[in-house]
Design a protein around this motif. Structure first.
Motif, PDB file in Angstrom:
ATOM      1  N   ILE A  46       0.835  -1.214  -0.025  1.00 24.25           N
ATOM      2  CA  ILE A  46      -0.184  -0.047  -0.176  1.00 24.25           C
ATOM      3  C   ILE A  46       0.917   1.056  -0.015  1.00 24.25           C
ATOM      4  CG2 ILE A  46      -1.756   1.253   1.211  1.00 24.25           C
ATOM      5  CD1 ILE A  46      -2.977  -1.354   2.223  1.00 24.25           C
ATOM      6  N   SER A  47       1.810   1.429   0.912  1.00 24.46           N
ATOM      7  CA  SER A  47       2.770   2.584   1.183  1.00 24.46           C
ATOM      8  C   SER A  47       3.502   2.546  -0.284  1.00 24.46           C
ATOM      9  CB  SER A  47       3.647   2.386   2.299  1.00 24.46           C
ATOM     10  OG  SER A  47       4.341   1.598   2.275  1.00 24.46           O
ATOM     11  N   SER A  48       4.246   1.788  -0.530  1.00 21.90           N
ATOM     12  CA  SER A  48       5.008   1.907  -2.024  1.00 21.90           C
ATOM     13  C   SER A  48       4.275   2.349  -3.099  1.00 21.90           C
ATOM     14  CB  SER A  48       5.743   0.837  -2.230  1.00 21.90           C
ATOM     15  OG  SER A  48       5.092  -0.365  -2.470  1.00 21.90           O
ATOM     16  N   SER A  49       2.949   1.753  -3.280  1.00 22.50           N
ATOM     17  CA  SER A  49       2.012   1.979  -4.379  1.00 22.50           C
ATOM     18  C   SER A  49       1.592   3.417  -4.173  1.00 22.50           C
ATOM     19  CB  SER A  49       0.681   1.241  -4.332  1.00 22.50           C
ATOM     20  OG  SER A  49       1.095  -0.114  -4.558  1.00 22.50           O
ATOM     21  N   ILE A  50       1.111   4.053  -3.237  1.00 26.21           N
ATOM     22  CA  ILE A  50       0.904   5.596  -2.887  1.00 26.21           C
ATOM     23  C   ILE A  50       2.142   6.430  -3.313  1.00 26.21           C
ATOM     24  CG2 ILE A  50       0.263   7.218  -1.271  1.00 26.21           C
ATOM     25  CD1 ILE A  50      -1.518   5.016   0.219  1.00 26.21           C
ATOM     26  N   ALA A  51       3.326   5.886  -2.609  1.00 27.14           N
ATOM     27  CA  ALA A  51       4.611   6.825  -3.161  1.00 27.14           C
ATOM     28  C   ALA A  51       4.713   6.678  -4.658  1.00 27.14           C
ATOM     29  CB  ALA A  51       5.761   6.287  -2.444  1.00 27.14           C
ATOM     30  N   PHE A  52       4.677   5.576  -5.236  1.00 25.22           N
ATOM     31  CA  PHE A  52       4.903   5.437  -6.604  1.00 25.22           C
ATOM     32  C   PHE A  52       3.979   6.393  -7.490  1.00 25.22           C
ATOM     33  CE2 PHE A  52       4.053   3.683 -10.922  1.00 25.22           C
ATOM     34  CZ  PHE A  52       5.303   3.226 -11.339  1.00 25.22           C
ATOM     35  N   LEU A  53       2.804   6.500  -7.272  1.00 23.96           N
ATOM     36  CA  LEU A  53       1.765   7.219  -8.029  1.00 23.96           C
ATOM     37  C   LEU A  53       1.995   8.679  -7.583  1.00 23.96           C
ATOM     38  CD1 LEU A  53      -1.453   5.022  -7.408  1.00 23.96           C
ATOM     39  CD2 LEU A  53      -0.195   5.622  -9.376  1.00 23.96           C
ATOM     40  N   SER A  54       2.527   8.980  -6.369  1.00 23.57           N
ATOM     41  CA  SER A  54       2.783  10.305  -5.826  1.00 23.57           C
ATOM     42  C   SER A  54       4.080  10.856  -6.694  1.00 23.57           C
ATOM     43  CB  SER A  54       3.092  10.453  -4.395  1.00 23.57           C
ATOM     44  OG  SER A  54       3.698  11.598  -3.950  1.00 23.57           O
ATOM     45  N   SER A  55       5.026  10.026  -6.852  1.00 25.54           N
ATOM     46  CA  SER A  55       6.210  10.257  -7.391  1.00 25.54           C
ATOM     47  C   SER A  55       5.987  10.705  -8.992  1.00 25.54           C
ATOM     48  CB  SER A  55       7.111   9.141  -7.408  1.00 25.54           C
ATOM     49  OG  SER A  55       8.386   9.432  -8.112  1.00 25.54           O
ATOM     50  N   PHE A  56       5.074   9.731  -9.513  1.00 24.47           N
ATOM     51  CA  PHE A  56       4.801  10.187 -11.040  1.00 24.47           C
ATOM     52  C   PHE A  56       4.157  11.482 -10.995  1.00 24.47           C
ATOM     53  CE2 PHE A  56       1.475  10.229 -14.354  1.00 24.47           C
ATOM     54  CZ  PHE A  56       2.322  10.087 -15.437  1.00 24.47           C
ATOM     55  N   VAL A  57       3.047  11.713 -10.352  1.00 25.00           N
ATOM     56  CA  VAL A  57       2.325  12.939 -10.439  1.00 25.00           C
ATOM     57  C   VAL A  57       3.473  14.124 -10.118  1.00 25.00           C
ATOM     58  CG1 VAL A  57       0.595  14.743  -9.244  1.00 25.00           C
ATOM     59  CG2 VAL A  57       0.240  11.965  -9.907  1.00 25.00           C
ATOM     60  N   ALA A  58       4.254  14.065  -9.210  1.00 22.84           N
ATOM     61  CA  ALA A  58       4.989  14.963  -8.676  1.00 22.84           C
ATOM     62  C   ALA A  58       6.238  15.259  -9.783  1.00 22.84           C
ATOM     63  CB  ALA A  58       5.618  14.952  -7.194  1.00 22.84           C
ATOM     64  N   ASN A  59       6.725  14.117 -10.128  1.00 24.66           N
ATOM     65  CA  ASN A  59       7.632  14.311 -11.361  1.00 24.66           C
ATOM     66  C   ASN A  59       7.227  14.977 -12.773  1.00 24.66           C
ATOM     67  OD1 ASN A  59      10.477  13.617 -10.591  1.00 24.66           O
ATOM     68  ND2 ASN A  59       9.462  11.619  -9.861  1.00 24.66           N
ATOM     69  N   LYS A  60       6.037  14.555 -13.035  1.00 26.07           N
ATOM     70  CA  LYS A  60       5.521  14.981 -14.057  1.00 26.07           C
ATOM     71  C   LYS A  60       5.199  16.715 -14.004  1.00 26.07           C
ATOM     72  CE  LYS A  60       1.392  14.406 -17.165  1.00 26.07           C
ATOM     73  NZ  LYS A  60       2.056  14.813 -18.269  1.00 26.07           N
ATOM     74  N   LYS A  61       4.371  16.994 -12.673  1.00 23.41           N
ATOM     75  CA  LYS A  61       4.054  18.144 -12.820  1.00 23.41           C
ATOM     76  C   LYS A  61       5.024  19.351 -12.180  1.00 23.41           C
ATOM     77  CE  LYS A  61      -0.193  17.581 -14.026  1.00 23.41           C
ATOM     78  NZ  LYS A  61      -0.868  18.144 -15.228  1.00 23.41           N
ATOM     79  N   TYR A  62       5.791  18.760 -11.126  1.00 18.76           N
ATOM     80  CA  TYR A  62       6.814  19.685 -10.607  1.00 18.76           C
ATOM     81  C   TYR A  62       8.187  19.616 -10.865  1.00 18.76           C
ATOM     82  CZ  TYR A  62       9.540  21.630  -6.433  1.00 18.76           C
ATOM     83  OH  TYR A  62      10.412  22.334  -5.859  1.00 18.76           O
ATOM     84  N   THR A  63       8.748  18.419 -11.022  1.00 15.71           N
ATOM     85  CA  THR A  63      10.022  18.122 -11.547  1.00 15.71           C
ATOM     86  C   THR A  63      10.320  18.586 -12.928  1.00 15.71           C
ATOM     87  OG1 THR A  63      10.449  16.519  -9.998  1.00 15.71           O
ATOM     88  CG2 THR A  63      12.104  16.672 -11.758  1.00 15.71           C
ATOM     89  N   PHE A  64       9.686  17.882 -13.913  1.00 16.40           N
ATOM     90  CA  PHE A  64       9.943  18.152 -15.441  1.00 16.40           C
ATOM     91  C   PHE A  64       8.995  19.056 -16.082  1.00 16.40           C
ATOM     92  CE2 PHE A  64      11.761  14.138 -14.022  1.00 16.40           C
ATOM     93  CZ  PHE A  64      12.999  14.597 -14.425  1.00 16.40           C
ATOM     94  N   LYS A  65       7.906  19.549 -15.365  1.00 15.35           N
ATOM     95  CA  LYS A  65       6.804  20.461 -15.782  1.00 15.35           C
ATOM     96  C   LYS A  65       6.117  20.070 -17.134  1.00 15.35           C
ATOM     97  CE  LYS A  65       8.757  23.886 -12.618  1.00 15.35           C
ATOM     98  NZ  LYS A  65       9.101  25.192 -12.718  1.00 15.35           N
ATOM     99  N   THR A  66       5.714  18.995 -17.174  1.00 15.32           N
ATOM    100  CA  THR A  66       5.054  18.459 -18.759  1.00 15.32           C
ATOM    101  C   THR A  66       3.690  18.663 -18.441  1.00 15.32           C
ATOM    102  OG1 THR A  66       5.197  16.172 -18.068  1.00 15.32           O
ATOM    103  CG2 THR A  66       6.894  16.948 -19.359  1.00 15.32           C
ATOM    104  N   SER A  67       2.933  18.982 -19.409  1.00 15.61           N
ATOM    105  CA  SER A  67       1.587  18.790 -19.609  1.00 15.61           C
ATOM    106  C   SER A  67       1.046  18.510 -20.787  1.00 15.61           C
ATOM    107  CB  SER A  67       0.987  20.221 -19.051  1.00 15.61           C
ATOM    108  OG  SER A  67       1.281  21.229 -19.865  1.00 15.61           O
ATOM    109  N   GLY A  68      -0.345  18.288 -21.141  1.00 13.47           N
ATOM    110  CA  GLY A  68      -0.628  17.822 -22.206  1.00 13.47           C
ATOM    111  C   GLY A  68      -0.042  16.797 -23.246  1.00 13.47           C
ATOM    112  N   GLN A  69       0.650  15.966 -22.618  1.00 11.70           N
ATOM    113  CA  GLN A  69       1.268  14.831 -22.963  1.00 11.70           C
ATOM    114  C   GLN A  69       0.448  13.753 -22.871  1.00 11.70           C
ATOM    115  OE1 GLN A  69       4.443  15.175 -24.518  1.00 11.70           O
ATOM    116  NE2 GLN A  69       4.383  17.255 -23.786  1.00 11.70           N
TER     117      GLN A  69
END
Length: 138
Positions: A46-69
């Protein structure tokens, strides 16, 4: 100082996201197992799944700032890159380096810890390079 920070801003954000998600993973694991009595393996899934999804969203939106992909494409690539880093790269490094470190220091637990730290550093580099050049490519 500001030019250096600006030059390495993406790497700094990547490190912050990684640290935050590691804390999230450990925190949820501890809370589920210690306070709610959920078995360790289930709590870890449960914890690693939540962290994995959080990592995806944070890296997409915050780290690499991609959208519309194409989010499906990004999620599939993110999963493949991340799991390869965790399961193949880290496992290989741990298998190779742990006996060498153990021979030098004579302590199984410490040898594993040092090997895991080295393996984590290598897989983080792998993740950053592929996230920035393949997964979240602008």
């Amino acid at each position: 100082m500001k030019p250096i920070l600006k030059k390495h801003a993406t790497k700094i954000r990547f490190g912050l996201v990684g640290a935050g998600n590691t804390l999230l993973d450990f925190g949820i694991l501890f809370i589920l197992a210690s306070f709610f009595g959920i078995p360790n393996v289930i709590a870890n899934i449960i914890s690693s799944s939540i962290a994995f999804l959080s990592s995806f969203v944070a890296n997409k939106k915050y780290t690499f700032k991609t959208s519309g992909q194409n989010i499906i494409r990004e999620m599939v690539l993110f999963t493949v890159v991340t799991l390869f880093g965790l399961w193949v790269i880290q496992s290989t490094i741990i298998a190779i380096i742990t006996p060498i470190i153990h021979h030098a220091i004579g302590n199984d637990t410490l040898a594993l810890l040092v090997a895991k730290l080295i393996a984590t550093g290598v897989s983080m580099t792998w993740n950053y390079l592929l996230y920035s050049r393949v997964v979240f490519k602008r």
